[in-house]
Design an enzyme around this catalytic site. Structure first.
Site, PDB file in Angstrom:
ATOM      1  N   LYS A 154       0.896  -1.355  -0.256  1.00 20.02           N
ATOM      2  CA  LYS A 154       0.042  -0.169  -0.016  1.00 20.02           C
ATOM      3  C   LYS A 154       1.013   1.276   0.014  1.00 20.02           C
ATOM      4  CE  LYS A 154      -3.323  -2.893   0.033  1.00 20.02           C
ATOM      5  NZ  LYS A 154      -2.909  -3.658   0.908  1.00 20.02           N
TER       6      LYS A 154
ATOM      7  N   TYR B 284     -11.916 -14.972   2.799  1.00 24.78           N
ATOM      8  CA  TYR B 284     -10.823 -14.020   3.102  1.00 24.78           C
ATOM      9  C   TYR B 284     -10.345 -14.052   4.435  1.00 24.78           C
ATOM     10  CZ  TYR B 284      -9.175  -9.310   4.135  1.00 24.78           C
ATOM     11  OH  TYR B 284      -8.292  -8.213   4.321  1.00 24.78           O
TER      12      TYR B 284
ATOM     13  N   TYR C 263      -2.975 -13.019   3.406  1.00 23.22           N
ATOM     14  CA  TYR C 263      -2.553 -12.739   2.076  1.00 23.22           C
ATOM     15  C   TYR C 263      -1.321 -13.656   1.473  1.00 23.22           C
ATOM     16  CZ  TYR C 263      -5.217  -8.396   2.644  1.00 23.22           C
ATOM     17  OH  TYR C 263      -6.175  -7.775   2.957  1.00 23.22           O
TER      18      TYR C 263
HETATM   19  N1  PLP Z   1      -0.805  -8.763   0.365  1.00 21.33           N
HETATM   20  C1  PLP Z   1      -0.825  -8.209   1.561  1.00 21.33           C
HETATM   21  C2  PLP Z   1      -0.049  -8.233   2.731  1.00 21.33           C
HETATM   22  C3  PLP Z   1      -2.044  -6.937   1.295  1.00 21.33           C
HETATM   23  O1  PLP Z   1      -2.169  -6.054   2.615  1.00 21.33           O
HETATM   24  C4  PLP Z   1      -2.757  -6.832   0.362  1.00 21.33           C
HETATM   25  C5  PLP Z   1      -3.922  -5.921   0.462  1.00 21.33           C
HETATM   26  O2  PLP Z   1      -4.985  -6.178   0.091  1.00 21.33           O
HETATM   27  C6  PLP Z   1      -2.592  -7.840  -0.482  1.00 21.33           C
HETATM   28  C7  PLP Z   1      -1.486  -8.655  -0.526  1.00 21.33           C
HETATM   29  C8  PLP Z   1      -3.543  -7.746  -1.957  1.00 21.33           C
HETATM   30  O3  PLP Z   1      -3.372  -6.639  -2.680  1.00 21.33           O
HETATM   31  P1  PLP Z   1      -4.215  -5.930  -3.496  1.00 21.33           P
HETATM   32  O4  PLP Z   1      -5.230  -5.484  -2.524  1.00 21.33           O
HETATM   33  O5  PLP Z   1      -3.753  -4.779  -4.181  1.00 21.33           O
HETATM   34  O6  PLP Z   1      -5.048  -7.009  -4.457  1.00 21.33           O
END
Ligand code: PLP
Length: 334
Positions: free
Chosen positions: A50, A267, A293
């Site tokens: 981010k 999720y 994630y």
């Molecule tokens: N990995 C991490 C650590 C994240 O905080 C996020 C956030 O959503 C993602 C992956 C996924 O990225 P994006 O939201 O740009 O798809």
């Protein structure tokens, strides 16, 4: 190129490190595995994907004369922590809605990890009971209205900074940065594996790879548990970002690849495959991932390399997008 014409703040240390993972590569017996470490990209509250996106988004907020960044995520959102960090480092206030996106509430879930860091940085952290989805959110609009009524100058940033016209530009930058590092290292990564939820990390990388025209394959690994929504959002953001950078270009139908096999059904909740991947990375390489994630995208990488779906002759780049602060909130999984 056009990319340089967009104003941006400087929140990163510089290029994020690129690292070979020799023990994981040898263990899986296939492609040579490397990682680009967005989890070590910045000194602002542990960085992460981010912060790269927010370089462009916060530049726009400052241009508009905003005094408060307003954003949204789950209770353990990395994104809202990064928004609060970039606000603090820019002399702005932050208001973040921390929603009940994950049906999970172990002791300290709303007290440790990311949310603790946001509180420490002086963020106005507001918990509510709204559910997960990656699209526009009425709760965010309501918070913006309330701040305006009080005379503040709020700037609204959607979940993950994804449904924002500039949100994916940071990850187009990522490809330009990577190409320079590859030149220095004398390698070329023919395949990139990246986690995808709100979509703009994946979109930016896909657009960057398309514009550079060297034929890299970009594989998104869904961690949203709602891959239909995520794939549509990645595709729309990629189209809009491409239009911003090259109005004559067209997004090919096969530009967005999203693997749906590793999201563990929901999720924010890991399964045994997620946790096995996290353990393997940690035990072979001290490579720390989170259960929301990167544990899921690492499970994807491991399967793709082990099975030969990514050819043994490949050099594959795993994009580590950050997220380790949430790990403390999931201690009971381990
Ligand atoms: N990995 C991490 C650590 C994240 O905080 C996020 C956030 O959503 C993602 C992956 C996924 O990225 P994006 O939201 O740009 O798809």
């Amino acid at each position: 190129s056009k990319l340089r014409s967009f104003p941006k703040e400087r929140f990163l240390f510089g290029p994020s490190p690129v690292q070979h993972l020799p023990r994981l590569s040898a263990h899986l017996g296939g492609a040579s595995i490397w990682a680009k470490r967005e989890d070590c990209n910045s000194g602002l509250a542990y960085g992460g994907n981010k912060v790269r996106k927010l370089e462009y988004v916060v530049a726009d907020a400052l241009k508009e004369g905003a005094d408060t960044l307003v954003s949204i995520g789950g209770v353990q959102s990395n994104h809202t922590r990064a928004v609060t960090a970039c606000a603090a480092a820019s002399g702005l206030k932050a208001v973040t809605l921390q929603e009940a996106w994950v049906p999970y509430n172990p002791p300290l879930y709303d007290k440790t990890g990311n949310i603790l860091l946001s509180r420490l940085m002086g963020g106005d952290v507001r918990l509510n009971s709204e559910c997960f989805h990656i699209g526009p959110k009425a709760s965010l609009d309501a918070a913006v209205r309330e701040l305006k009524d009080r005379g503040a100058k709020p700037y609204s940033i959607p979940a993950g900074a994804s449904l924002h016209p500039l949100g994916a530009l940071g990850f187009v930058d990522f490809i330009v940065e990577l190409a320079g590092q590859e030149k220095d290292l004398g390698v070329f990564f023919d395949t990139i594996v990246v986690c995808s939820v709100t979509g703009s990390s994946h979109s930016g990388i896909a657009v960057g790879a398309l514009l550079e025209g060297r034929g890299r394959k970009v594989i998104g690994i869904d961690a949203s548990g709602r891959p239909v929504d995520t794939k549509a959002q990645v595709t729309n953001i990629a189209k809009d970002t491409l239009a911003l950078l090259d109005p004559d270009a067209r997004l090919p139908d096969d530009a967005v690849v999203l693997d749906e096999r590793f999201h563990a059904g929901m999720y924010g909740i890991p399964d045994e495959q997620t946790k096995a991947a996290m353990r393997l990375g940690a035990q072979l390489e001290a490579f720390i991932t989170d259960p929301v994630y990167e544990g899921k995208s690492l499970a994807g990488l491991i399967h793709l390399v082990r099975s030969g779906e990514i050819a043994p002759s490949s050099k594959v780049l795993y994009v580590h997008l950050g997220g380790q602060p949430a790990l403390n909130a999931y201690s009971e999984e381990f």
